[in-house]
Structure formats: structure tokens, C-alpha cells
Scaffold this motif. Sequence first.
Motif, short mmCIF file in Angstrom:
data_model
loop_
_atom_site.label_atom_id
_atom_site.label_comp_id
_atom_site.label_asym_id
_atom_site.label_seq_id
_atom_site.Cartn_x
_atom_site.Cartn_y
_atom_site.Cartn_z
N ALA A 72 47.02 53.46 -10.76
CA ALA A 72 46.80 52.08 -11.18
C ALA A 72 45.31 51.79 -11.28
O ALA A 72 44.50 52.38 -10.56
CB ALA A 72 47.46 51.10 -10.21
N VAL A 73 44.96 50.88 -12.19
CA VAL A 73 43.59 50.41 -12.34
C VAL A 73 43.64 48.89 -12.38
O VAL A 73 44.30 48.29 -13.24
CB VAL A 73 42.92 50.95 -13.61
N LEU A 74 42.93 48.26 -11.44
CA LEU A 74 42.94 46.81 -11.30
C LEU A 74 41.57 46.26 -11.66
O LEU A 74 40.55 46.74 -11.17
CB LEU A 74 43.29 46.43 -9.85
N SER A 75 41.53 45.24 -12.53
CA SER A 75 40.25 44.68 -12.96
C SER A 75 40.36 43.18 -13.13
O SER A 75 41.46 42.63 -13.28
CB SER A 75 39.80 45.32 -14.28
N GLY A 76 39.20 42.50 -13.10
CA GLY A 76 39.19 41.05 -13.24
C GLY A 76 37.81 40.49 -12.98
O GLY A 76 36.87 41.22 -12.66
N PRO A 77 37.65 39.16 -13.09
CA PRO A 77 36.33 38.55 -12.91
C PRO A 77 35.90 38.37 -11.45
O PRO A 77 34.73 38.53 -11.13
CB PRO A 77 36.47 37.19 -13.61
#
Length: 208
Positions: A72-77
Motif C-alpha cells: 500500500a502507498v498512502l499520501s495526502g496533504p
Amino acid sequence: MKQDYKNNILKSIAMVCLAMLFFACTDTYKRVGDEAKKPMFPVGVAENFTFTYTEAKETMMGDTTEVTKVIAVLSGPISENFTNLDFPFRTFPEGLILDFYDDDKKKSVVKADYGIVYSATNLIDLQGNVVLESHDGTKLETPQLYIDQDNKWSFTHEKFKYTNPKDGTIMDGVGMDFSQDKNFLYAHKTNGLMLIPDEKEETKPKEQ
């Protein structure tokens, strides 16, 4: 003058009594409910982050350099880190994007307006305009979705809309459980629409 003097004394006594009453109330007042909660502060805040989750392969060959695989790859501001608490977690107050991969490295993507990842249980709580687009083209839309990373399982107790463009179906309902590979999918309450394409007219053979 004497009358004014007496009035001033009475006013002073009244003010002293009110002050004593105020401090007595504040000293004995017990906070309950939300007022009793201790404030929580993150141990760290990350901006424009990308977290990559990997796991070790079951078998490791001597001639290979790839000993882990990305799951999994989790991204955000914004990511707020509360892992200093007894029950650690991370919050994503401005939304997140989660790319996760099956055993065949096929990617599915889920987006949400808000999220919480509980570190101790590897459970992800997604809230607000949750959209899950699977690698097979299906799409799930719901206000809230839970993802159990350890068991590769997802579920919601809210209303949902499930679109399958491959067979032309749109299903609405409340509550759904499904495995990450979609080999098991169970909807609790459903109503839906199936689009049946028009059949082409059969051409009759020409008479000789």
C-alpha cells in the motif's frame, strides 16, 4: 455623608460575598463530559506526505534482491501523528489517497475526505465521500469505509453505490462486506439496476 459611607460599606461587603461565593463554586466544581477530557496533541505533523507499506516475502531466494513487496502507498496533504498515546493512531484531517496492491501487483485506489489509521490494529477508518476504484473497473461510493489491512477485508455499515461497468450493473444498498480480491462480496440490503444491451437483429440467410 454618613448615608453615603454606609452605602459604600454595604456595596463592599456584597462584592466580597460574591467573590467568596464564586471561588467556593470553582473550587468544588467537578468537570464532567467533554470538559473532563484531556487535550491531545500530535507528536508530529507531516505535510504533503507519502507513506509506503511493505511486507516481507514468505520465501527468500538467495539470488534475489527483492526481499519485500509493496502492499500500500498512502499520501495526502496533512498527517497528524498520535502514536505517543496508549492506543496509537494517525489522522488525516484534509483527506487521503490510498493505493493498495493485491498479490498480482494489481492496483486499486481509494480516496476520502478524512481518515484515521489505528497503528495497533492496522485498521483504517475512511470518512466523507469515500470512493474505491478497483483494478477490475468496479467502483464503490459510500460515506464511510473500514479497511482491515491484516485480513485484507473491507466493510461499511452505511449507504453505498456499487457500479460494475463490465456487466452494466448499478447496485444501491446499506452495508457491505468484501475481500480485497473481490472473491467474496456480501451486500446486506440492496436494490439495483441492471442494464441489458439491445440484442442485434439476426440476419436471415439469403434464398438461392
